[in-house]
Design an enzyme around this catalytic site. Sequence first.
Site, PDB file in Angstrom:
ATOM      1  N   HIS A   1       1.411  -3.649   8.083  1.00 16.86           N
ATOM      2  CA  HIS A   1       0.362  -2.796   7.531  1.00 16.86           C
ATOM      3  C   HIS A   1       0.811  -1.341   7.674  1.00 16.86           C
ATOM      4  O   HIS A   1       0.996  -0.867   8.787  1.00 16.86           O
ATOM      5  CB  HIS A   1      -0.927  -3.046   8.309  1.00 16.86           C
ATOM      6  CG  HIS A   1      -2.095  -2.258   7.800  1.00 16.86           C
ATOM      7  ND1 HIS A   1      -2.821  -2.637   6.704  1.00 16.86           N
ATOM      8  CD2 HIS A   1      -2.644  -1.092   8.230  1.00 16.86           C
ATOM      9  CE1 HIS A   1      -3.778  -1.750   6.481  1.00 16.86           C
ATOM     10  NE2 HIS A   1      -3.689  -0.807   7.390  1.00 16.86           N
TER      11      HIS A   1
ATOM     12  N   ASP B   1      -7.874  -3.875   6.350  1.00 20.09           N
ATOM     13  CA  ASP B   1      -8.302  -2.777   7.208  1.00 20.09           C
ATOM     14  C   ASP B   1      -9.137  -1.747   6.466  1.00 20.09           C
ATOM     15  O   ASP B   1      -8.664  -0.668   6.172  1.00 20.09           O
ATOM     16  CB  ASP B   1      -7.026  -2.105   7.778  1.00 20.09           C
ATOM     17  CG  ASP B   1      -7.349  -0.951   8.704  1.00 20.09           C
ATOM     18  OD1 ASP B   1      -8.400  -0.977   9.343  1.00 20.09           O
ATOM     19  OD2 ASP B   1      -6.527  -0.017   8.783  1.00 20.09           O
TER      20      ASP B   1
ATOM     21  N   ASP C   1      -0.317   2.368   6.809  1.00 17.38           N
ATOM     22  CA  ASP C   1      -1.345   3.252   6.272  1.00 17.38           C
ATOM     23  C   ASP C   1      -0.681   4.303   5.388  1.00 17.38           C
ATOM     24  O   ASP C   1       0.247   4.993   5.820  1.00 17.38           O
ATOM     25  CB  ASP C   1      -2.125   3.895   7.425  1.00 17.38           C
ATOM     26  CG  ASP C   1      -3.022   2.867   8.116  1.00 17.38           C
ATOM     27  OD1 ASP C   1      -3.604   2.032   7.396  1.00 17.38           O
ATOM     28  OD2 ASP C   1      -3.131   2.887   9.349  1.00 17.38           O
TER      29      ASP C   1
ATOM     30  N   HIS D   1      -7.645   3.924   2.491  1.00 16.79           N
ATOM     31  CA  HIS D   1      -8.706   3.672   3.472  1.00 16.79           C
ATOM     32  C   HIS D   1      -8.686   4.536   4.730  1.00 16.79           C
ATOM     33  O   HIS D   1      -9.474   4.281   5.659  1.00 16.79           O
ATOM     34  CB  HIS D   1      -8.777   2.179   3.825  1.00 16.79           C
ATOM     35  CG  HIS D   1      -7.570   1.644   4.538  1.00 16.79           C
ATOM     36  ND1 HIS D   1      -6.663   0.815   3.940  1.00 16.79           N
ATOM     37  CD2 HIS D   1      -7.127   1.813   5.799  1.00 16.79           C
ATOM     38  CE1 HIS D   1      -5.716   0.491   4.794  1.00 16.79           C
ATOM     39  NE2 HIS D   1      -5.968   1.086   5.946  1.00 16.79           N
TER      40      HIS D   1
HETATM   41 ZN   LIG Z   1      -5.065   0.763   7.845  1.00 14.68          ZN
END
Ligand SMILES: [Zn+2]
Length: 1022
Positions: free
Chosen positions: A260, A372, A262, A577
């Site tokens: 993951h 997420d 970001d 997000h």
């Molecule tokens: Zn995230």
Amino acid sequence: MYHQPVLKNRRTLLERAEKFVSDIYFTDCNLRGRLYGDSCPLESLASSLSAKRIKFTEASQQNFAPYRVGDTFGPTWWTCWFKLTLNIPESWRGREVHLLWESDGEAMVWRDGQPVQGLTKEGEKTSYILSACLKDEEPHSVTLYVEMACNGLFGAGKGSMIAAPDPNRKFSVQRAELVIFNRDVRELLTDFEMLIDIVKELGEGEQRGYQALFTVNEMVNLCVPSDPSTFPRTHSLAHKFFSQRNGESQHIVHAMGHCHIDSAWLWPYEETIRKCGRSWVTVIRLMEKNPDFVFTCSQAQQFQWVKSWYPGLFSQIQHFVKKGQFIPVGGTWVEMDGNLPSGESMVRQFLEGQRFFNQEFGIHCKEFWLPDTFGYSAQLPQIMQGFGISNFLTQKLSWNLVNTFPHNTFFWEGLDGSKVLTHFPPGNSYEMKGKIEELVKTMKNNKDKGRANHSAVLFGFGDGGGGPTQLMLDRLNRVRDTDGLPKVQTSSPDKLFSELRADSDLLCTWSGELFLELHNGTYTTEAQIKRGNRQCETLLHDVEVASCLALCREPTFKYPVEKLRKLWRLLLLNQFHDVIPGSCIEMVVEDALRYYEDIRSGCTALLRDACGALASKGSGAGVFNSLSWERQEVIQTQEGAGEPDLALVTVPSVGSAPVTNTEPVTPVSVTVQANGAVVMENGILQTVVNTDGTLASLYLINENREAISDSCHGNQFVMFDDVPLYWDAWDVMDYHLQTRKPVLEVVQPVQVTSSGGLRGSVSFTLRISDKSTIKQTIIMDAMCPYIKFSTEVKWAESHKFLKVEFPVRVHSPNATYEIQFGHLQRPTHRNTSWDWARFEVWGHKWADLSEHNFGVALLNDCKYGYSVHKNTMTLSLLRAPKAPDANADMGTHHFTYAIMPHTGSFQDASVIQCAYNLNFPLRLIQCTPDSAPWSAFSVSAEAVILETVKQAEDRKGALVVRLFESHGSSVTATLRTALPVREAWHCDLMERQDPNQPAPIKSGGIALNFSPFQIVSLLLIL
Ligand SMILES: [Zn+2]
């Protein structure tokens, strides 16, 4: 035969085994101490600092000065390039040779001008394999470059992870040398560690745990760390244990590598590009060694970045995508916030994502992947289905602060009844490490035991990137089918969901939104980002509508396909997000606001071009209406300072009209009372504004009905202390409600600023504190059913929350909130924990509180946080968190909200249309004074809104129009158009024509049937 333990003591046996592999204790004589053999220093090590993130070709041309291990450099966000020359000793023939590199910044190894491996201490990647088994013919003298970012895996927070970054942090390399790596020791360590974990995780209640205990104890007896000839026998004991199989009914874990990343969070967008490079090149190295290894990877934007920054790596990725090991998932441009983007934005996330994956890899994602984010809109299932997606994987609801979500595998039913098969990995993580603890948790936590026999395990370092390691793969490989543990198989989202679907008879259904009971501050934090998002969504909408109309009216007009795609992608990126929620550092906020500026200026130019082509040239003033209903509004006909020039204009739906000043049926009257209060009236509403700006009364004239609650005031500003437990920018906690303080200090009492006629208005100023003020103009326009509050706040608070309240004379157990392509209800009471956990909720352009035949709507032009408790409607305005952005929301803010009492239902009162009107201003254009009003589209049913008009993708000469049912009703509507449409077809959200569903054009238009909240897209062939 096992050696018999002298005493029946579980603890000593277990700890004995732990100490045998400890990296702290007894490394002089235990197995861990043997992991590395001889070491050898580098031939030379030199460094060169760069303030910017530069490409390899430029970096390798820099001047490099000698570097000594341990020396510090910086500051934060700079890059240090290292040049390494190394000479592998001849005597290491036949051994596995590693470059050991430990630094506190994330690093990338470059060899022969190509990125070859990421190195991140926090991500357990500290060695680059130079040779798996050194041969004479291999190069012994090698030159490498290491690009080290002056930031850690999680940025550079000062004191804590989510604190604002320390701009002056110093970094260093702690270790840089060649070593012999003893692979056999590593393998044996993994055996020991897994068995020890089985002992611990299965506990004293299961005999299998004791079998592991005696096995590992015997392994210590057999293994002589200094004598590798004892290793095979030791290993075979472990192997025997791991090979004892399960029965047929055992739970099955679908292991998928994941990382993951970001797209921006505690580091800027630009660093994410390098995070992708570092993480994914490491994944490719693992795939070369482990042909079974599968890695799932989301976010088309990140692939796009890697394609342009690391073209060599990108073609390797394409190779492994073809082999089915590197699997693009999710189908969206970024993993966006699940609450705040508009319906059309959500559609574009998928449209851009699916199209990118299709163009680059020939892949169409069948699952939506959003582990997420801070809640999930009830319209997502319908949007997913519109893109051929019927599976959904997420995880975040395990963070609920109050209620435990009851399912892990279930059908999620959206607002319109669309269903998608949904899976929350029961291990409650999207970055597992392949450890026993996670496997056991996956099985034990599963809330659908007996209903669903398959679960996902996503392994690999995440959030800051990093991804899987060889060790994680080795762990999972050992326990593929080990009695007492779930079976582990390498899998893909496709495999997981087909297994779940094949056996889904017993699964439950969850209907409506997936509300996260945490992070509710993210509806409000970083108000400029929210405003940028709303305004840019509006602008892009208007540019597309105007461009389509121009295309049909002016043969030389070119639809700006590429420019629009670029601007859309910037908007979609900012919906990531941790960006649109405002949970990012200040550098990211600056980038995001700059992108919004780019969209604003880009759209303004495109709109000018389109409107220029749209209307017949002339010197007169005209008005353009991008919405699908006729509007009559007071507009300002002259830009700039001074007393505004106003006109009451009428413009047909999706069309234009010259400005002709109509006289209002009832002009606005403004009267100052003896006590200083001001009464404004426009024939629809009458309001009394107190000298402090609060509303003493808001009266619906024809109905003879007061909207403000007895002995209460509307438009009451209130301040709260806002100190969460930890997640500063994210969380507003329930207890903040106990600290409510009205803003009472008047700096400048109400005074009349427009004396009536077309517009009445009053202004006033309040003091929040010695640092912060509110200046507001309350506007009543002729013919307008709502009052606008145009607000400027100078804001310099710390851990405070500003809201505005309207206590209204309505009694209802539920309030209604606009969401993507529809609306939903949430309780106004606090009966159960599920009700009171929603003390702060999100909505889009409006919220409404109605009882039968009467209600009040609260509209806004850039806010998302609401709460309605009992009869008080509250709009959340500004927060002041200090982490991760120490300056979040400091400065001057502009926003407008509006209050609208109405009779009947909010549907019948056109609350939805009024909220659109507030957000989509009528735009001034040039036209000939005698040009006739013109409408391109109209829709016969008020319930149906024409949301989008755009050119079809890859198809000049065709438009896509998107409509949705907004009332929650089954309805038939006719779409009429003045454009030269030859034929019309239904299409899905991918804009794929449905050959079985023509949309016949009759003389009256195209008849369309809608079920509640249904989204309908049509291809119009010109
Ligand atoms: Zn995230």
